[in-house]
Design a protein around this motif. Sequence first.
Motif, PDB file in Angstrom:
ATOM      1  N   PHE A  71      19.774 109.608  61.715  1.00 49.10           N
ATOM      2  CA  PHE A  71      20.282 110.967  61.916  1.00 49.10           C
ATOM      3  C   PHE A  71      19.217 111.772  62.639  1.00 49.10           C
ATOM      4  O   PHE A  71      18.108 111.943  62.142  1.00 49.10           O
ATOM      5  N   GLY A  72      19.548 112.244  63.811  1.00 50.35           N
ATOM      6  CA  GLY A  72      18.587 113.073  64.551  1.00 50.35           C
ATOM      7  C   GLY A  72      18.412 112.600  65.970  1.00 50.35           C
ATOM      8  O   GLY A  72      19.384 112.235  66.622  1.00 50.35           O
ATOM      9  N   LEU A  73      17.170 112.601  66.417  1.00 53.77           N
ATOM     10  CA  LEU A  73      16.902 112.198  67.796  1.00 53.77           C
ATOM     11  C   LEU A  73      16.455 110.744  67.839  1.00 53.77           C
ATOM     12  O   LEU A  73      15.686 110.306  66.991  1.00 53.77           O
ATOM     13  N   GLY A  74      16.950 110.025  68.851  1.00 56.67           N
ATOM     14  CA  GLY A  74      16.503 108.660  69.065  1.00 56.67           C
ATOM     15  C   GLY A  74      15.407 108.655  70.113  1.00 56.67           C
ATOM     16  O   GLY A  74      15.085 109.705  70.673  1.00 56.67           O
ATOM     17  N   SER A  75      14.839 107.484  70.367  1.00 59.63           N
ATOM     18  CA  SER A  75      13.780 107.442  71.381  1.00 59.63           C
ATOM     19  C   SER A  75      14.435 107.462  72.761  1.00 59.63           C
ATOM     20  O   SER A  75      15.089 106.507  73.164  1.00 59.63           O
ATOM     21  N   ALA A 134      12.456 110.934  77.457  1.00 63.94           N
ATOM     22  CA  ALA A 134      11.523 112.066  77.503  1.00 63.94           C
ATOM     23  C   ALA A 134      11.938 113.077  78.568  1.00 63.94           C
ATOM     24  O   ALA A 134      11.358 114.133  78.677  1.00 63.94           O
ATOM     25  N   VAL A 135      12.944 112.711  79.368  1.00 67.82           N
ATOM     26  CA  VAL A 135      13.468 113.652  80.364  1.00 67.82           C
ATOM     27  C   VAL A 135      14.557 114.502  79.707  1.00 67.82           C
ATOM     28  O   VAL A 135      14.794 115.639  80.078  1.00 67.82           O
ATOM     29  N   ASP A 136      15.231 113.898  78.718  1.00 66.89           N
ATOM     30  CA  ASP A 136      16.287 114.627  78.006  1.00 66.89           C
ATOM     31  C   ASP A 136      16.225 114.272  76.515  1.00 66.89           C
ATOM     32  O   ASP A 136      15.376 113.494  76.101  1.00 66.89           O
ATOM     33  N   PHE A 137      17.130 114.846  75.730  1.00 68.09           N
ATOM     34  CA  PHE A 137      17.162 114.545  74.298  1.00 68.09           C
ATOM     35  C   PHE A 137      18.283 113.553  74.016  1.00 68.09           C
ATOM     36  O   PHE A 137      19.392 113.702  74.519  1.00 68.09           O
ATOM     37  N   PHE A 138      17.973 112.574  73.195  1.00 72.07           N
ATOM     38  CA  PHE A 138      18.943 111.539  72.849  1.00 72.07           C
ATOM     39  C   PHE A 138      19.307 111.688  71.367  1.00 72.07           C
ATOM     40  O   PHE A 138      18.545 111.293  70.491  1.00 72.07           O
ATOM     41  N   GLY A 152      17.035  85.605  78.603  1.00 70.68           N
ATOM     42  CA  GLY A 152      15.820  85.777  79.393  1.00 70.68           C
ATOM     43  C   GLY A 152      15.534  87.209  79.793  1.00 70.68           C
ATOM     44  O   GLY A 152      14.481  87.501  80.357  1.00 70.68           O
ATOM     45  N   VAL A 153      16.446  88.106  79.507  1.00 72.52           N
ATOM     46  CA  VAL A 153      16.221  89.528  79.838  1.00 72.52           C
ATOM     47  C   VAL A 153      15.401  90.158  78.716  1.00 72.52           C
ATOM     48  O   VAL A 153      15.849  90.212  77.573  1.00 72.52           O
ATOM     49  N   GLU A 154      14.190  90.587  79.077  1.00 73.72           N
ATOM     50  CA  GLU A 154      13.290  91.138  78.053  1.00 73.72           C
ATOM     51  C   GLU A 154      13.301  92.664  78.087  1.00 73.72           C
ATOM     52  O   GLU A 154      12.479  93.291  78.749  1.00 73.72           O
ATOM     53  N   LEU A 155      14.253  93.227  77.397  1.00 71.35           N
ATOM     54  CA  LEU A 155      14.339  94.689  77.272  1.00 71.35           C
ATOM     55  C   LEU A 155      14.328  95.037  75.786  1.00 71.35           C
ATOM     56  O   LEU A 155      14.791  94.238  74.967  1.00 71.35           O
ATOM     57  N   THR A 156      13.850  96.207  75.455  1.00 72.88           N
ATOM     58  CA  THR A 156      13.826  96.593  74.042  1.00 72.88           C
ATOM     59  C   THR A 156      15.265  96.820  73.553  1.00 72.88           C
ATOM     60  O   THR A 156      16.128  97.213  74.341  1.00 72.88           O
ATOM     61  N   PRO A 157      15.524  96.597  72.259  1.00 72.45           N
ATOM     62  CA  PRO A 157      16.890  96.790  71.747  1.00 72.45           C
ATOM     63  C   PRO A 157      17.374  98.232  71.905  1.00 72.45           C
ATOM     64  O   PRO A 157      18.570  98.474  72.053  1.00 72.45           O
ATOM     65  N   GLU A 194      11.300 102.773  80.727  1.00 70.65           N
ATOM     66  CA  GLU A 194      12.534 101.999  80.988  1.00 70.65           C
ATOM     67  C   GLU A 194      13.801 102.824  80.729  1.00 70.65           C
ATOM     68  O   GLU A 194      14.880 102.516  81.244  1.00 70.65           O
ATOM     69  N   LYS A 195      13.642 103.902  79.948  1.00 70.79           N
ATOM     70  CA  LYS A 195      14.804 104.755  79.652  1.00 70.79           C
ATOM     71  C   LYS A 195      15.208 105.565  80.894  1.00 70.79           C
ATOM     72  O   LYS A 195      16.372 105.871  81.082  1.00 70.79           O
TER      73      LYS A 195
END
Lengths: 228, 175
Positions: free
Chosen positions: A128-132, A135-139, B42-47, B145-146
């Motif tokens: 509940f709240g913000l996810g990671s 950093a450009v916006d809020f998730f 083989g795709v190494e991305l964070t969950p 990556e986000k």
Amino acid sequence: MILGSGICATSAFLRVLLSVGLLGTAAPSATSDEPKPKPENTISVQLGEAVTPQKFAPAPKFWIADVTDRSGNPQPMLVMRERGGLFLDRQPTAIVKDALEQSLKAANLLAADAATADLVLRVYLFHFGLGSGSAVDFFGKVEFSTMVKNPKTGESQEVKAAGTSIGKPAFRKKTMQKNVQEDIEEALHDATRNFLRGTQLKEAVAALWKGIEVSPAVASGTATPPAR
Amino acid sequence: MRTPTILAVVVILALGASTAKAKDESPHYKTAEAKHFTTAEGVELTPTFVDYFYAELRSELTKAKLVNEVIGEGEAVDDADAPKSLVITGTITEYKKGSVVKSALIGFGAGFKSLKMDADVVRRSDKQNLCTLHVHVKVDPRWNEKVMAKGAAKEMVKEMKKALSEGAKTQDGKS
């Protein structure tokens, strides 16, 4: 040689003294950096408009037994640590319970008490709240799992729900608070809708509600509460 | 005398253009359900990447006004709305981490992070494939990556809009 060792001993002593001094100055600043809830950094998250659930035939009456926090977050009310911190005014479990009750009540699907309920819901809140975010916006993210249980037969089934929202970035603190609040509210609304309009709930109700008269085969599926 | 006439003509033309634009932009579909994308071996991305991309894709779909409503994964849709509803599924097929050194020394896009994904847009009622999309995004290796997810979601919706409008045009032409 002796002089050298004397110098070494002095410098070692100075180093110890310096590190102790540094620790002494760092410790109070670390505690003072810890954000504390104040009226100006506290937001109130509410569902807003009630979510209209899907149609059930026949419509059962639900009762929310309890909402358990399974997020593992030691400070569930702290939404954001940066910029002086941002806190919720209530526990996330209370907010989620209110949101579900409000929507069920609006659709006349909420039982008056546990005894008169056809299906009892136990909610396990995972996020509940913000996810990671980027950093450009809020998730904003709200995620929970619900055990839907028929109290008469003891059968139960798990229903998962999640809600996400992307909020606008902000530089000013006031705007940031407003955007974060809107973002979490949107995620909460999304998660509530995902639960109440989800095919998983439809299937669970169909299985558990019919289960009384028709199929004892489903009765074997007494699931254990979800854990993370 | 001449100036007000010219002004009036300009205003009428502007109004006409804006209403025509609004007509064109009215969504052709009622709902769209985006599912979490899967990752190829083989795709190494964070969950958390997949989760964030899902949120960004939904946000971009809402912004693009491609559909009336963007629904969550696993939500029920009225049978009447199903022929006008979309389901978007996809796979992240390739991810290259990139190299900061290469990017700094060579420049011109060398050493950039690279992400490739395929998506299928199907009609909910009969599962007919409306379009298949291939998106390739490249970003600076110093970026999170986000940020790449955000760019990929934007590109995906842009491609989808283009493909669906082309599909609608060809359907109109046939009929």
